[in-house]
Design a protein around this motif. Structure first.
Motif, PDB file in Angstrom:
ATOM      1  N   ARG A   1      -3.225   4.024  -0.647  1.00 48.70           N
ATOM      2  CA  ARG A   1      -3.697   2.762  -2.471  1.00 48.70           C
ATOM      3  C   ARG A   1      -2.813   1.575  -2.368  1.00 48.70           C
ATOM      4  O   ARG A   1      -1.976   1.529  -2.356  1.00 48.70           O
ATOM      5  CB  ARG A   1      -2.774   4.266  -3.764  1.00 48.70           C
ATOM      6  CG  ARG A   1      -3.888   5.580  -3.466  1.00 48.70           C
ATOM      7  CD  ARG A   1      -4.401   5.362  -4.792  1.00 48.70           C
ATOM      8  NE  ARG A   1      -4.685   7.191  -4.827  1.00 48.70           N
ATOM      9  CZ  ARG A   1      -4.000   7.117  -6.263  1.00 48.70           C
ATOM     10  NH1 ARG A   1      -3.565   6.843  -6.740  1.00 48.70           N
ATOM     11  NH2 ARG A   1      -4.924   8.541  -6.576  1.00 48.70           N
TER      12      ARG A   1
ATOM     13  N   PRO B   1       3.716   2.610  -9.148  1.00 52.12           N
ATOM     14  CA  PRO B   1       3.133   3.232  -8.603  1.00 52.12           C
ATOM     15  C   PRO B   1       2.004   4.004  -9.003  1.00 52.12           C
ATOM     16  O   PRO B   1       1.914   3.420 -10.510  1.00 52.12           O
ATOM     17  CB  PRO B   1       4.384   4.491  -8.169  1.00 52.12           C
ATOM     18  CG  PRO B   1       5.538   4.449  -9.705  1.00 52.12           C
ATOM     19  CD  PRO B   1       5.358   2.979  -9.634  1.00 52.12           C
ATOM     20  N   PRO B   2       1.342   4.462  -8.626  1.00 52.23           N
ATOM     21  CA  PRO B   2       0.119   4.873  -9.735  1.00 52.23           C
ATOM     22  C   PRO B   2       0.837   5.897 -10.452  1.00 52.23           C
ATOM     23  O   PRO B   2       1.984   7.003  -9.844  1.00 52.23           O
ATOM     24  CB  PRO B   2      -0.762   5.948  -7.874  1.00 52.23           C
ATOM     25  CG  PRO B   2      -0.258   4.906  -7.200  1.00 52.23           C
ATOM     26  CD  PRO B   2       1.246   4.504  -6.922  1.00 52.23           C
ATOM     27  N   ASP B   3      -0.225   6.765 -10.908  1.00 48.54           N
ATOM     28  CA  ASP B   3       0.455   7.899 -11.968  1.00 48.54           C
ATOM     29  C   ASP B   3       0.168   9.240 -12.361  1.00 48.54           C
ATOM     30  O   ASP B   3       1.129   9.730 -12.445  1.00 48.54           O
ATOM     31  CB  ASP B   3      -0.384   7.678 -13.256  1.00 48.54           C
ATOM     32  CG  ASP B   3       0.165   6.383 -14.302  1.00 48.54           C
ATOM     33  OD1 ASP B   3       1.171   5.249 -13.468  1.00 48.54           O
ATOM     34  OD2 ASP B   3      -0.877   5.803 -14.912  1.00 48.54           O
ATOM     35  N   ASP B   4      -0.614   9.420 -10.671  1.00 52.37           N
ATOM     36  CA  ASP B   4      -1.077  10.740 -10.455  1.00 52.37           C
ATOM     37  C   ASP B   4      -0.143  11.056  -9.517  1.00 52.37           C
ATOM     38  O   ASP B   4      -1.107  11.929  -8.424  1.00 52.37           O
ATOM     39  CB  ASP B   4      -2.274  10.714 -10.654  1.00 52.37           C
ATOM     40  CG  ASP B   4      -2.963  10.052  -9.062  1.00 52.37           C
ATOM     41  OD1 ASP B   4      -2.294   8.705  -8.936  1.00 52.37           O
ATOM     42  OD2 ASP B   4      -4.161  10.073  -9.253  1.00 52.37           O
ATOM     43  N   LEU B   5       0.637  10.923  -9.145  1.00 50.38           N
ATOM     44  CA  LEU B   5       1.545  10.945  -7.749  1.00 50.38           C
ATOM     45  C   LEU B   5       2.589  12.174  -7.738  1.00 50.38           C
ATOM     46  O   LEU B   5       2.693  13.520  -8.021  1.00 50.38           O
ATOM     47  CB  LEU B   5       2.554  10.276  -7.261  1.00 50.38           C
ATOM     48  CG  LEU B   5       3.041   8.718  -6.762  1.00 50.38           C
ATOM     49  CD1 LEU B   5       4.082   8.306  -6.547  1.00 50.38           C
ATOM     50  CD2 LEU B   5       1.234   8.489  -5.891  1.00 50.38           C
TER      51      LEU B   5
ATOM     52  N   LEU C   1      -1.379  -1.130  -3.949  1.00 47.83           N
ATOM     53  CA  LEU C   1      -0.563  -1.320  -5.393  1.00 47.83           C
ATOM     54  C   LEU C   1      -0.976  -2.540  -5.759  1.00 47.83           C
ATOM     55  O   LEU C   1      -0.150  -3.928  -4.710  1.00 47.83           O
ATOM     56  CB  LEU C   1       1.255  -0.727  -4.945  1.00 47.83           C
ATOM     57  CG  LEU C   1       1.091   0.306  -3.970  1.00 47.83           C
ATOM     58  CD1 LEU C   1       2.634   0.688  -4.056  1.00 47.83           C
ATOM     59  CD2 LEU C   1       0.748   1.585  -5.974  1.00 47.83           C
TER      60      LEU C   1
ATOM     61  N   ARG D   1       0.950  -1.033   0.284  1.00 53.30           N
ATOM     62  CA  ARG D   1      -0.167  -0.034   0.000  1.00 53.30           C
ATOM     63  C   ARG D   1       1.088   1.166   0.304  1.00 53.30           C
ATOM     64  O   ARG D   1       1.905   1.199   0.729  1.00 53.30           O
ATOM     65  CB  ARG D   1      -1.230   0.129   1.516  1.00 53.30           C
ATOM     66  CG  ARG D   1      -2.275  -0.829   1.196  1.00 53.30           C
ATOM     67  CD  ARG D   1      -2.530  -0.487   2.240  1.00 53.30           C
ATOM     68  NE  ARG D   1      -3.022  -0.284   3.765  1.00 53.30           N
ATOM     69  CZ  ARG D   1      -1.918  -0.850   4.846  1.00 53.30           C
ATOM     70  NH1 ARG D   1      -1.607  -2.043   4.332  1.00 53.30           N
ATOM     71  NH2 ARG D   1      -1.625  -0.235   5.965  1.00 53.30           N
TER      72      ARG D   1
END
Length: 532
Positions: free
Chosen positions: A73, A89-93, A75, A64
């Motif tokens: 989030r 990782p998420p794209d919108d960090l 992962l 997470r």
């Protein structure tokens, strides 16, 4: 007087079991050795990938990312490359401080959890993360299940083997042996669920969740459970089979049950595997043969007559062989896991081993007393000696149960072998400035002689070849002034200094003096944690 003594023995026994349960702390069996971004690092742009490196191969259970606003989030996209876990990782960090929370299972089947912190742009408030703590209800349930499973294996399956092969006169004890086998099978099934709870960090109330059982089955301990259940099923079939079929089923059950213990646990990940796993198998088989014969022997002695004397004679001839083989296999396992004598006193694993050895010493002394004093008189027909021998067997059984309780505590203690492996891991730090950046590695990451290396790059990640590089180490809190060690350029492009000694553990300042030209010197400095 005898009743008072019996109650005292029971109180001491129960107190010892409780102590064994409480002495073990929440320790990891695999350890995090590195992270990208590094723990505490500040990066200018969102990382394209996250990675975690461990001291031994692992499998992820929970991943997470806690965002700066406290949202979590999950992962789910990752690639496992032996000891390195690469995570997408998420794209919108966005900017701020993030916490990567991870929970993995090590190769020996034990779960490990932790978290690393990194910031994008600039550090901010650390998002809240639930602190990990020992879930004692789950831990105690797992420990009890292990003890009962051991009892089912050694008294149940081992007892059935003894009745079929060694002590036919002990068949009166089949009812107790079957009960031990049934309890062992139930405890083994429950231990799979408890393993899943421990792996996911879930409370005892989540035992009915399907994901918990799947998590338990996904660990190496799941293989042990499957093999043990197969052994218990064979043990249930064996009493109903007459002649050779029943004897063969009891023998196969004995071997399969013993082999199950080598499929997970500390020995399953220790080297050399070709030696350690057979040692566990032999160790378990000799315990099953010896301990399994105790209850049938007690019933045979109670019946008396020639059958009891023959069983006693056969058992007394077998015990020296079992003790010898058991001792050799046990010493081999202990030497590989402990490695250094001092670890017996400085580690929880060593403390548990010392308690087990103390109990074994008492057990061996009682066995010697039975073998050389009571047995001779009982074989000659002395009924008083036979009764005393029967009571001694009951005491042996209690000591054996105490040994099982102590051995089950090893589930929660990493062996010194694993701790030494973690201590030998390097410690790394990344330092960057507007003129140069460097990745510095100290191997091993503990106090004493170390090898220090650095990869130096330009801010745009292109190779940088300075004229001279010097490492500078200091520990102001300990009163240690800067120590300078000149680095030498290696063929692979790294700068290395080998004559470095870090005298003590703690927070050390590592500075890199990079002479880019005769008129330009860049200094890069960071703090690293040196282990004892």
């Amino acid at each position: 007087m005898r009743e008072h003594l019996g109650r005292s023995c029971i109180r001491v026994f129960l107190t010892g079991i409780l102590w064994c349960c409480l002495i073990v702390a929440a320790m990891a069996h695999a350890a995090l050795t590195g992270a990208v971004p590094a723990d505490g690092a500040v990066v200018e742009t969102p990382p394209k990938s996250l990675s975690l490196s461990f001291s031994e191969p692992v499998s992820p259970l929970v991943l997470r990312l806690i965002l700066p606003d406290g949202q979590a989030r999950t992962l789910g996209t990752f690639v496992l490359r032996d000891r390195v876990l690469e995570i997408a990782p998420p794209d919108d960090l966005g900017a701020g401080t993030h916490v990567l929370v991870w929970r993995v299972v090590s190769e020996d089947g034990h779960p490990v959890a932790g978290s690393t912190v990194f910031s994008i742009g600039a550090p901010g408030n650390v998002p809240p993360v639930a602190e990990g703590s020992v879930d004692w209800p789950v831990r105690i349930a797992l420990w009890v299940a292990r003890v009962v499973s051991y009892a089912g294996l050694f008294f149940g399956i081992g007892g059935l083997f003894a009745v079929r092969w060694l002590i036919p006169g002990g068949a009166d004890g089949l009812r107790v042996i079957r009960a031990a086998t049934l309890l062992g099978a139930v405890a083994t099934i429950l231990s799979l669920g408890f393993q899943g709870l421990d792996a996911l960090g879930a409370p005892l109330s989540a035992l009915a969740d399907r994901a918990v059982w799947q998590a338990g089955l996904a660990t190496r301990f799941g293989l042990t459970v499957m093999a043990l259940l197969a052994a218990f099923c064979l043990a249930f079939v064996a009493p109903s089979r007459a002649g050779f079929a029943g004897r063969a089923a009891s023998l196969v059950s004995l071997v399969v049950g013993s082999g199950a213990l080598a499929l997970s646990g500390h020995a399953s990940s220790a080297a050399p595997q070709w030696l350690m796993q057979p040692a566990v198998l032999v160790h378990a088989i000799t315990i099953e043969v010896w301990i399994g014969a105790l209850l049938p022997l007690a019933y045979a002695l109670r019946r008396g007559g020639d059958a009891g004397r023959q069983a006693l004679g056969r058992f007394s001839r077998l015990i020296p062989v079992c003790v010898a083989v058991l001792t050799v296999a046990g010493l081999l396992l202990a030497v590989v896991q402990v490695q250094q004598f001092g670890a017996l006193f400085s580690t929880a694993y060593g403390n548990v081993l010392l308690v087990k050895l103390a109990l074994l010493a008492v057990l061996f002394a009682l066995v010697a007393l039975n073998r050389w004093v009571f047995t001779r008189s009982a074989v000659r027909g002395d009924r008083g000696a036979a009764r005393r021998l029967g009571r001694a067997i009951i005491v042996e059984t209690m000591i054996v149960l105490a040994i099982f309780a102590v051995a089950a505590a090893w589930r929660f203690t990493p062996p010194p072998r694993a701790l030494a492996l973690v201590a030998a891991q390097p410690v790394s730090t990344h330092i960057h400035s507007d003129k140069a950046m460097a990745e510095i590695t100290l191997t091993p990451g503990r106090s004493g002689p170390v090898q220090v290396s650095a990869v130096i790059l330009s801010p745009d990640f292109t190779p940088l070849t300075p004229k001279d590089v010097t490492f500078v180490f200091s520990n102001p809190e300990a009163g240690i002034e800067p120590m300078r060690r000149r680095a030498v350029l290696q063929a692979d492009g790294t700068w290395r200094a080998v004559d470095v000694v870090i005298p003590l553990a703690g927070q050390w300042r590592v500075r890199l003096d990079v002479l880019i030209s005769d008129f330009e010197l860049v200094r890069l400095q960071e703090t690293v944690e040196i282990a004892p």
